[in-house]
Design a protein around this motif. Structure first.
Motif, PDB file in Angstrom:
ATOM      1  N   PRO A 224       0.776  -1.251   0.000  1.00 16.73           N
ATOM      2  CA  PRO A 224       0.000   0.000   0.000  1.00 16.73           C
ATOM      3  C   PRO A 224       0.804   1.296   0.000  1.00 16.73           C
ATOM      4  O   PRO A 224       0.482   2.174  -0.814  1.00 16.73           O
ATOM      5  N   ASP A 228      -0.164   3.235  -3.272  1.00 13.22           N
ATOM      6  CA  ASP A 228      -1.076   4.353  -3.000  1.00 13.22           C
ATOM      7  C   ASP A 228      -0.498   5.662  -3.530  1.00 13.22           C
ATOM      8  O   ASP A 228      -1.204   6.479  -4.132  1.00 13.22           O
ATOM      9  N   THR A 234      -6.322   3.748  -2.915  1.00 12.87           N
ATOM     10  CA  THR A 234      -6.140   3.023  -1.660  1.00 12.87           C
ATOM     11  C   THR A 234      -6.007   1.545  -2.001  1.00 12.87           C
ATOM     12  O   THR A 234      -6.891   0.965  -2.651  1.00 12.87           O
ATOM     13  N   THR A 235      -4.891   0.936  -1.630  1.00 11.31           N
ATOM     14  CA  THR A 235      -4.588  -0.447  -1.982  1.00 11.31           C
ATOM     15  C   THR A 235      -5.011  -1.381  -0.861  1.00 11.31           C
ATOM     16  O   THR A 235      -4.779  -1.118   0.319  1.00 11.31           O
ATOM     17  N   HIS A 236      -5.628  -2.513  -1.256  1.00 12.44           N
ATOM     18  CA  HIS A 236      -6.034  -3.538  -0.302  1.00 12.44           C
ATOM     19  C   HIS A 236      -5.391  -4.860  -0.726  1.00 12.44           C
ATOM     20  O   HIS A 236      -5.466  -5.241  -1.894  1.00 12.44           O
ATOM     21  N   PRO A 252      -9.291   6.990  -3.073  1.00  8.55           N
ATOM     22  CA  PRO A 252      -9.072   7.511  -1.716  1.00  8.55           C
ATOM     23  C   PRO A 252     -10.342   8.171  -1.193  1.00  8.55           C
ATOM     24  O   PRO A 252     -11.117   8.767  -1.948  1.00  8.55           O
ATOM     25  N   SER A 253     -10.577   8.050   0.099  1.00 11.38           N
ATOM     26  CA  SER A 253     -11.752   8.667   0.701  1.00 11.38           C
ATOM     27  C   SER A 253     -11.613  10.183   0.630  1.00 11.38           C
ATOM     28  O   SER A 253     -10.575  10.733   1.012  1.00 11.38           O
TER      29      SER A 253
END
Length: 266
Positions: A224, A228, A234-236, A252-253
């Motif tokens: 991430p 990122d 946003t990396t999961h 990204p939020s």
């Protein structure tokens, strides 16, 4: 082995590659990844002197490409681009046979041994049944497989591939991936799919805005903080059935509305 040493490429005042250095080792598959516009295709072009260097140098198995003629480069490096646009009037076997042009210097088969190489290349990409069809009758995916067969027939010690699985269905994509280590001793491949890069590459170079943002083994690099920053996502990471992490991404939020208003009033 391919070495890029402090490579910089400019187009007017615009810097396309900025002090890029990495090594693609013999016997390995090296991946080049990064967002659109990060310099991946420009880098491949620079590696065969199709994009002139502003500074730095490219070294191929110890040979500085600045002092080597283009014919020498063509004998040692095969290229497969994102889109193949060959002469549509040619037959499939004729296009694949052009892989011998750099080796033999004229449009001829090069003898029985080379004819066998062409036949093996067509068989490897499952196009033997279309060997004598015109290229104009092929689909985009089939044309991509013809380009790969041509690289196989060329027998170069180094192959550069720019998104070679574009236009391919799932089955043929898997077959091309399985071919990577047979194409040449040194393979450099540009990929957008990070999961695919993690699966097929021994080493990856991450480009961002023309610079190297990171280099190393995919399992160590695809995490991430780096992804990122490079991709602005946003990396999961999720554990896969083979124990290797699988990646997914989200935007990204955004900042809460109240927070943005507070910043503006401040």
């Amino acid at each position: 082995m391919i070495e890029a040493q402090a490579v910089t490429v400019r187009a007017g005042r615009r810097v396309l590659l900025d002090d890029v250095s990495f090594t693609a080792q013999t016997g390995a598959v090296t991946g080049i990844v990064g967002p659109n516009g990060s310099g991946k295709t420009t880098l491949l072009r620079a590696l065969v002197r199709a994009a002139p260097l502003s500074s730095g140098r490219i070294v191929l198995d110890g040979d500085d490409l600045r002092i080597r003629p283009r014919r020498w480069i063509a004998r040692h490096v095969a290229e497969v681009g994102q889109r193949s646009e060959p002469d549509p009037s040619l037959r499939v076997v004729d296009e694949v046979s052009l892989g011998g042009l750099a080796e033999h210097g004229v449009l001829r088969s090069g003898g029985a041994a080379f004819d066998d190489r062409v036949a093996d290349a067509l068989d490897a990409v499952e196009l033997s049944h279309r060997a004598f069809d015109r290229l104009s009758t092929l689909s985009g995916g089939e044309l991509q497989r013809v380009a790969l067969a041509r690289a196989l027939a060329q027998g170069a010690s180094h192959v550069l591939l720019d998104e070679p699985t574009n236009h391919l269905d799932i089955r043929h994509r898997l077959e091309i991936v399985a071919l990577l280590r047979r194409i040449a001793p040194t393979v450099l491949i540009v990929l957008h799919d990070l999961d695919l890069a993690a699966e097929v590459c021994d080493h990856v170079v991450v480009l961002h805005r023309g610079r190297v943002a990171g280099a190393g083994r995919p399992a160590e690099l695809f995490r991430p903080p780096l992804l990122d920053a490079v991709y602005d996502v946003t990396t999961h990471a999720h554990p896969g059935p083979d124990g290797r992490a699988r990646l997914s991404f989200s935007l990204p939020s955004p900042l809460p509305l109240s927070s943005s208003h507070e910043k503006e009033s401040a």
